[in-house]
Scaffold this motif. Structure first.
Motif, PDB file in Angstrom:
ATOM      1  N   PHE A   1     -35.339  52.941  19.656  1.00  0.00           N
ATOM      2  CA  PHE A   1     -35.245  54.401  19.707  1.00  0.00           C
ATOM      3  C   PHE A   1     -34.305  54.785  20.829  1.00  0.00           C
ATOM      4  N   VAL A   2     -33.259  55.539  20.483  1.00  0.00           N
ATOM      5  CA  VAL A   2     -32.266  55.946  21.470  1.00  0.00           C
ATOM      6  C   VAL A   2     -32.146  57.471  21.472  1.00  0.00           C
ATOM      7  N   GLY A   3     -31.608  58.013  22.553  1.00  0.00           N
ATOM      8  CA  GLY A   3     -31.450  59.456  22.668  1.00  0.00           C
ATOM      9  C   GLY A   3     -31.507  59.878  24.118  1.00  0.00           C
ATOM     10  N   VAL A   4     -30.974  61.052  24.426  1.00  0.00           N
ATOM     11  CA  VAL A   4     -30.976  61.545  25.794  1.00  0.00           C
ATOM     12  C   VAL A   4     -32.372  61.971  26.209  1.00  0.00           C
ATOM     13  N   ASN A   5     -32.598  62.055  27.501  1.00  0.00           N
ATOM     14  CA  ASN A   5     -33.888  62.513  28.006  1.00  0.00           C
ATOM     15  C   ASN A   5     -34.179  63.937  27.543  1.00  0.00           C
ATOM     16  N   GLY A   6     -35.443  64.193  27.264  1.00  0.00           N
ATOM     17  CA  GLY A   6     -35.874  65.548  26.946  1.00  0.00           C
ATOM     18  C   GLY A   6     -35.935  65.886  25.474  1.00  0.00           C
TER      19      GLY A   6
ATOM     20  N   LEU B   1     -41.727  48.622  18.671  1.00  0.00           N
ATOM     21  CA  LEU B   1     -41.136  49.937  18.885  1.00  0.00           C
ATOM     22  C   LEU B   1     -40.604  49.971  20.315  1.00  0.00           C
ATOM     23  N   ALA B   2     -39.293  50.044  20.466  1.00  0.00           N
ATOM     24  CA  ALA B   2     -38.685  49.903  21.788  1.00  0.00           C
ATOM     25  C   ALA B   2     -38.109  51.216  22.289  1.00  0.00           C
ATOM     26  N   ASP B   3     -38.626  51.670  23.423  1.00  0.00           N
ATOM     27  CA  ASP B   3     -38.072  52.834  24.103  1.00  0.00           C
ATOM     28  C   ASP B   3     -36.843  52.394  24.887  1.00  0.00           C
ATOM     29  N   THR B   4     -35.857  53.275  25.019  1.00  0.00           N
ATOM     30  CA  THR B   4     -34.651  52.969  25.790  1.00  0.00           C
ATOM     31  C   THR B   4     -34.327  54.140  26.696  1.00  0.00           C
ATOM     32  N   ALA B   5     -33.465  53.894  27.660  1.00  0.00           N
ATOM     33  CA  ALA B   5     -33.107  54.931  28.620  1.00  0.00           C
ATOM     34  C   ALA B   5     -32.292  56.033  27.964  1.00  0.00           C
ATOM     35  N   GLY B   6     -32.507  57.269  28.450  1.00  0.00           N
ATOM     36  CA  GLY B   6     -31.715  58.394  27.992  1.00  0.00           C
ATOM     37  C   GLY B   6     -30.786  58.897  29.078  1.00  0.00           C
TER      38      GLY B   6
ATOM     39  N   LEU C   1     -33.005  54.151  15.676  1.00  0.00           N
ATOM     40  CA  LEU C   1     -33.284  55.553  15.356  1.00  0.00           C
ATOM     41  C   LEU C   1     -32.860  56.454  16.510  1.00  0.00           C
ATOM     42  N   LEU C   2     -31.949  57.351  16.216  1.00  0.00           N
ATOM     43  CA  LEU C   2     -31.482  58.317  17.208  1.00  0.00           C
ATOM     44  C   LEU C   2     -32.380  59.546  17.160  1.00  0.00           C
ATOM     45  N   VAL C   3     -33.001  59.868  18.269  1.00  0.00           N
ATOM     46  CA  VAL C   3     -33.881  61.028  18.349  1.00  0.00           C
ATOM     47  C   VAL C   3     -33.075  62.206  18.874  1.00  0.00           C
TER      48      VAL C   3
END
Length: 349
Positions: free
Chosen positions: A152-157, A234-239, A269-271
């Motif tokens: 899962f990728v995407g900017v913070n917020g 399910l992997a979180d990544t930095a935003g 997946l881009l959030v």
């Protein structure tokens, strides 16, 4: 932000961060968002709630269309003003000038071919064209051999960590075993937030030290999942990074390392936050270059008057919107349904 006026794309060396905030302001904003996301969700996870429907939840997006559609339907014939109103409605909804023009050119051809003369039939043709262009599989891909890895990728917020939690609940509710990887080591409390979701839905959590190497954590999570026979990671990544490292370089590294593990990366997946409208397209272009995005999760669609961004993403990027957020509860993250979405936008009731 520095944007190339010809392409509208940020140069590779620019990190998408949004407005510049002091560390204190950013921490306060993130803390407030996390509190709002988590407030009351214990009850929502435990008690069944009615299925979120596009028609019930897209009132703000529908309001953008309703005035124009009502005006068009009140006409006795199709004239130049009719086409102007259609174009304005699509652009105001953030479909984008290019995609709106392309769509209406196709509808004009259909009108001519079928001999359409009434506004009612014209609106039906527009809806059919939009549905056809949005059609496609939204199923989240699984590998033949577990574990499947979803990054899962995407900017913070934008609601990335919360989205992971909700996807995790969907999976565990359906009987899948899940490992969550707290790869956003640069944001304070990100691991704690993901850990709360892991506890709630019965998933395992792999985390590391704050500021640690995200790639290593995700690699370890994949190894752990393989050893345990878990179905999905399910992997979180930095935003956003608090170092001199470029965000996109960091994400590209995460993808490379994940591909070397014992699992298979089947989704990136881009959030995106639906309320940002066309700004989300810039983010999508940058993240796609770094990580080969396979689909979009569009959060806060129920709170946006810019529902046309769904169409812009599909038309300009050739990328499917797979999941959409229609509310705050875990069950309000639903599969994207092109027919329901378009019908909801044009509903006059």
């Amino acid at each position: 932000e520095i944007v190339d006026p010809m392409s509208g794309i940020l140069p590779p060396e620019v990190v998408i961060t949004g407005p510049e905030l002091t560390p204190e302001e950013e921490a306060a904003n993130i803390a407030a968002a996390e509190a709002a996301e988590l407030e009351g969700e214990d009850d929502l996870l435990e008690e069944p709630v009615p299925r979120a429907t596009f028609r019930a939840r897209l009132s703000r997006a529908r309001s953008t269309f309703s005035g124009y559609v009502g005006s068009i339907l009140s006409r006795s014939e199709i004239d130049s003003d009719t086409w102007d109103e259609l174009e304005e409605a699509l652009i105001r909804a953030d479909v984008g000038i290019g995609p709106a023009t392309e769509l209406l050119d196709s509808v004009r051809a259909t009108v001519k071919e079928r001999g359409i003369t009434t506004p009612v039939d014209l609106i039906a043709a527009v809806k059919d064209e939009m549905k056809a262009r949005l059609a496609g599989s939204v199923e989240l891909a699984r590998a033949e051999k577990s574990p499947s890895v979803w990054l899962f990728v995407g900017v913070n917020g934008v609601g990335k960590t919360t989205t992971i939690g909700k996807v995790g609940k969907r999976l565990t509710d359906s009987g899948s075993s899940v490992v969550m990887a707290a790869g956003d080591t640069f944001r304070a409390a990100a691991a704690e937030q993901l850990g709360t979701w892991a506890d709630r839905c019965g998933a395992d959590l792999v985390r590391g030290a704050e500021g640690g190497d995200p790639s290593s954590i995700i690699f370890d999570a994949i190894a752990s999942a393989a050893a345990k026979g878990a179905d999905v990671v399910l992997a979180d990544t930095a935003g956003r990074l608090h170092t001199k490292t470029n965000l996109m370089e960091e994400l590209a590294k995460v993808r490379r390392v994940a591909d070397k593990g014992d699992g298979t990366v089947t989704e990136v997946l881009l959030v995106l936050d639906a309320t940002t409208g066309q700004n989300g397209l810039q983010q999508a272009r940058q993240f796609t270059e770094a990580t080969d995005v396979t689909g979009v999760v569009l959060t806060k669609l129920d709170g946006s008057a810019k529902g046309g961004i769904v169409f812009a993403i599909r038309s300009e990027l050739g990328m499917p919107v797979k999941l959409v957020g229609l509310g705050e509860s875990a069950d309000d993250l639903v599969d994207f349904d092109a027919d329901e979405f378009v019908d909801a936008l044009f509903d006059q009731e």
